[in-house]
Design a protein around this motif. Structure first.
Motif, PDB file in Angstrom:
ATOM      1  N   ASP A 146       0.739  -1.364   0.249  1.00 55.58           N
ATOM      2  CA  ASP A 146      -0.155  -0.009   0.195  1.00 55.58           C
ATOM      3  C   ASP A 146       0.789   1.155   0.367  1.00 55.58           C
ATOM      4  O   ASP A 146       2.299   1.443  -0.241  1.00 55.58           O
ATOM      5  N   PHE A 147       0.277   2.230  -0.297  1.00 63.11           N
ATOM      6  CA  PHE A 147       0.881   3.880   0.102  1.00 63.11           C
ATOM      7  C   PHE A 147       2.226   3.910   1.120  1.00 63.11           C
ATOM      8  O   PHE A 147       3.589   3.684   0.990  1.00 63.11           O
ATOM      9  N   ALA A 148       2.011   3.437   2.500  1.00 62.22           N
ATOM     10  CA  ALA A 148       2.872   3.589   3.857  1.00 62.22           C
ATOM     11  C   ALA A 148       3.684   2.348   3.799  1.00 62.22           C
ATOM     12  O   ALA A 148       4.681   2.998   3.441  1.00 62.22           O
TER      13      ALA A 148
ATOM     14  N   ARG B 109      -2.665  11.849   0.009  1.00 67.12           N
ATOM     15  CA  ARG B 109      -0.916  11.337  -0.581  1.00 67.12           C
ATOM     16  C   ARG B 109       0.104  11.990  -1.163  1.00 67.12           C
ATOM     17  O   ARG B 109       1.771  11.639  -0.431  1.00 67.12           O
ATOM     18  N   ALA B 110      -0.267  12.847  -2.228  1.00 64.24           N
ATOM     19  CA  ALA B 110       0.754  13.312  -2.390  1.00 64.24           C
ATOM     20  C   ALA B 110       1.447  14.072  -1.383  1.00 64.24           C
ATOM     21  O   ALA B 110       2.332  14.465  -1.648  1.00 64.24           O
ATOM     22  N   PHE B 111       0.909  14.562  -0.615  1.00 62.03           N
ATOM     23  CA  PHE B 111       1.460  15.960   0.449  1.00 62.03           C
ATOM     24  C   PHE B 111       2.250  15.258   1.176  1.00 62.03           C
ATOM     25  O   PHE B 111       3.053  15.305   1.700  1.00 62.03           O
ATOM     26  N   GLU B 112       1.760  13.979   1.563  1.00 64.57           N
ATOM     27  CA  GLU B 112       2.245  13.108   2.664  1.00 64.57           C
ATOM     28  C   GLU B 112       3.548  12.784   1.990  1.00 64.57           C
ATOM     29  O   GLU B 112       4.743  12.562   3.191  1.00 64.57           O
ATOM     30  N   TYR B 113       3.346  12.308   0.700  1.00 68.25           N
ATOM     31  CA  TYR B 113       4.825  11.935   0.086  1.00 68.25           C
ATOM     32  C   TYR B 113       5.532  13.307  -0.276  1.00 68.25           C
ATOM     33  O   TYR B 113       6.764  12.892   0.383  1.00 68.25           O
TER      34      TYR B 113
END
Ligand code: NAP
Length: 481
Positions: free
Chosen positions: A396-398, A422-426
């Motif tokens: 997954d993303f994490a 998700r873009a900002f978490e990245y």
């Protein structure tokens, strides 16, 4: 065939000496030119010339220095097509890519020419009455600029232009594998009337003259772009003299592909970032980290897209990928492909040197994709600097973020997603100096800082306003009136 000898440039004179050949990596029958093997004595002469030129150059007002940079840009612009063709012949990248890089170099000279009229210092209010306090920028002095071969005009331009606008004088050392494009910049500096001794060009093997550059008495700083091995050695040597140093080195750049990505553009972006310029961009994607939910479909589409890429001489129309820069890099690519076969099994596409007919005269290798690569594999950890992509599966993303950050490098990274959170978490947790979202990991402009983090880089960033921080120092003034 060009049998011209491109001489070194020291103290405003074109200087002779024993030569080495530069040949076209797409066709080694073709001589690009002969270049002079500088000696440590040439380096010392260039450093002395640069020291002698320093008071005059740094004393010239910065807008006047800027006008000379504009002239350099204009001269390069007049030779635009020629410079593109020469770059394709010396480095191998395709003609359109080479022209794009020449355009960037011209823009860089214009951008830093404009900095001559700004030269931003600081002016702040004092706590004391009738005290005027400000900080001026001043040059560092004589600098060594050591360049790699993969962006043979853009990287010398983005070191030289800010160095000159800040009032420094320089020794420019090109990579031996691609010395012509930066020679053309130096020729343009000469034609533009930049005074003698301000810019000195010393071709020749880094092993033979690198130490002489770092240890030349007048040298005050070194800007280096190249491999980690050489960068680390230079750092150790330069630190003994407490030189200002800037290192831009290797990468193992990830592109994360999430299940919510715009599928077709994600395929295009990964193929572009992994294989254009033969994977020889420091910002190239060498790990595609793909979310499990779309893994099989994505890999199939990427393989199909990769099969359509045409490898060949970059001067021919329709070619997407040129050769490796030289025999040594070709062998590195093939060695890592063999390691990949042992670690991950047969590649899904590519995996071979391309031979037969005209290919026999160049260093061509098929764009190659390994699938189901895992984190501990060598092909997931070490920089290859060729058209070899490792595709990795993330739960997954994490999980994708964890894999992406699990390397010693931190140059560039990309994510393909339509999910804003998700873009900002990245953006906030990716450990790299250069991030893209829904774009290839490679393909930067010159107006913002450039450089990596972790093992990829050391020292202040290059390009954009940040470049001025490496190439100048502050002088702080308190004035009572
Ligand atoms: P390299 O072998 O390290 O060479 C870079 C430069 O250093 C060349 O001019 C080379 O001269 C010189 N050099 C070699 N030995 C030296 C020594 N002992 N002392 C001083 N200078 C020495 O790297 P490359 O093969 O040209 O470039 C590929 C590498 O550059 C890759 O790792 C890539 O990731 C990295 N790179 C990084 C960036 C970035 O911005 N982070 C950008 C582009 C490339 P010779 O050519 O004469 O050997």
């Amino acid at each position: 065939m060009n049998t011209q000898t491109f001489r070194n440039y020291i103290n405003g004179e074109w200087v002779d000496g024993p030569t080495f050949e530069n040949r076209n990596p797409a066709n080694t029958d073709e001589l690009v030119g002969n270049f002079i093997k500088a000696t440590p004595a040439d380096v010392a002469a260039a450093a002395d010339a640069a020291a002698a030129a320093l008071p005059g150059w740094s004393g010239l007002n910065a807008p006047a220095r800027g006008n000379l940079l504009y002239k350099v840009a204009d001269i390069l612009e007049k030779k635009f097509e020629q410079l593109g063709e020469e770059m394709t012949r010396e480095e191998g990248k395709t003609f359109p890519e080479a022209k794009g890089e020449v355009r960037r170099a011209i823009n860089i000279f214009r951008y830093f020419g404009g900095e001559g009229s700004r030269m931003p210092g600081m002016l702040v209010p004092s706590e004391r009455d009738r005290v005027h306090m400000f900080a001026l920028r001043k040059p560092i002095g004589v600098l060594g600029l050591i360049n790699p071969w993969n962006f043979p005009i853009a990287i010398p331009a983005w070191k030289l232009a800010p160095a000159l606008i800040c009032g420094n004088t320089v020794l420019l050392k090109p990579a031996s594998a691609a010395p012509l494009s930066s020679w053309r910049i130096v020729e343009a500096c000469h034609e533009a009337g930049i005074p003698k001794g301000v810019v000195n060009y010393i071709a020749g093997s880094g092993g033979a003259i690198g130490s002489a550059i770092v240890n030349a008495k007048p040298i005050k700083g070194v800007s280096f772009t190249g491999s980690c091995d050489v960068g680390h050695r230079l750092h150790a040597e330069a630190s003994k003299r407490r030189l200002r140093i800037q290192l831009e080195m290797g990468g193992k750049n990830p592109t994360i592909v999430l299940a919510d990505a715009d599928f077709n553009s994600a395929v295009e972006n990964v193929a572009n970032a992994a294989f254009l310029s033969t994977g020889q961009k420091c910002t190239a994607t060498s790990r595609a980290i793909v979310e499990d939910a779309i893994y099989d479909r994505f890999v199939a589409a990427l393989v199909e897209r990769t099969r359509k890429l045409k490898v060949g001489n970059g001067m021919e129309a329709g070619i997407d990928i040129g050769p490796a820069i030289d025999q040594a890099q070709l062998e590195v690519n093939l060695r890592y492909i063999e390691i990949g076969r042992k670690e991950a099994g047969a590649p899904l596409v590519g995996g071979n040197r391309i031979t037969g007919g005209a290919f026999d005269k160049g260093f061509f290798v098929e764009p190659t994709i390994f699938s189901n690569v895992t984190e501990s594999m060598t092909i997931a950890q070490e920089e290859i600097f060729g058209p070899v992509l490792s595709v990795m599966r993330a739960k997954d993303f994490a999980d994708a973020m964890r894999i992406a950050n699990n390397i010693p490098f931190g140059l560039s990274a990309s994510i393909q997603t339509t999910n804003l959170s998700r873009a900002f978490e990245y953006i906030y947790s990716m450990e790299a100096g250069l991030l893209t979202v829904n774009l290839p990991s490679a393909g930067v402009e010159y107006q913002l800082p450039f450089g990596g983090t972790k093992g990829s880089s050391f020292g202040p960033k290059e390009q954009g306003p940040a470049a001025m921080d490496f190439y100048s120092d502050y002088k702080t003034v308190y004035l009572k009136y």
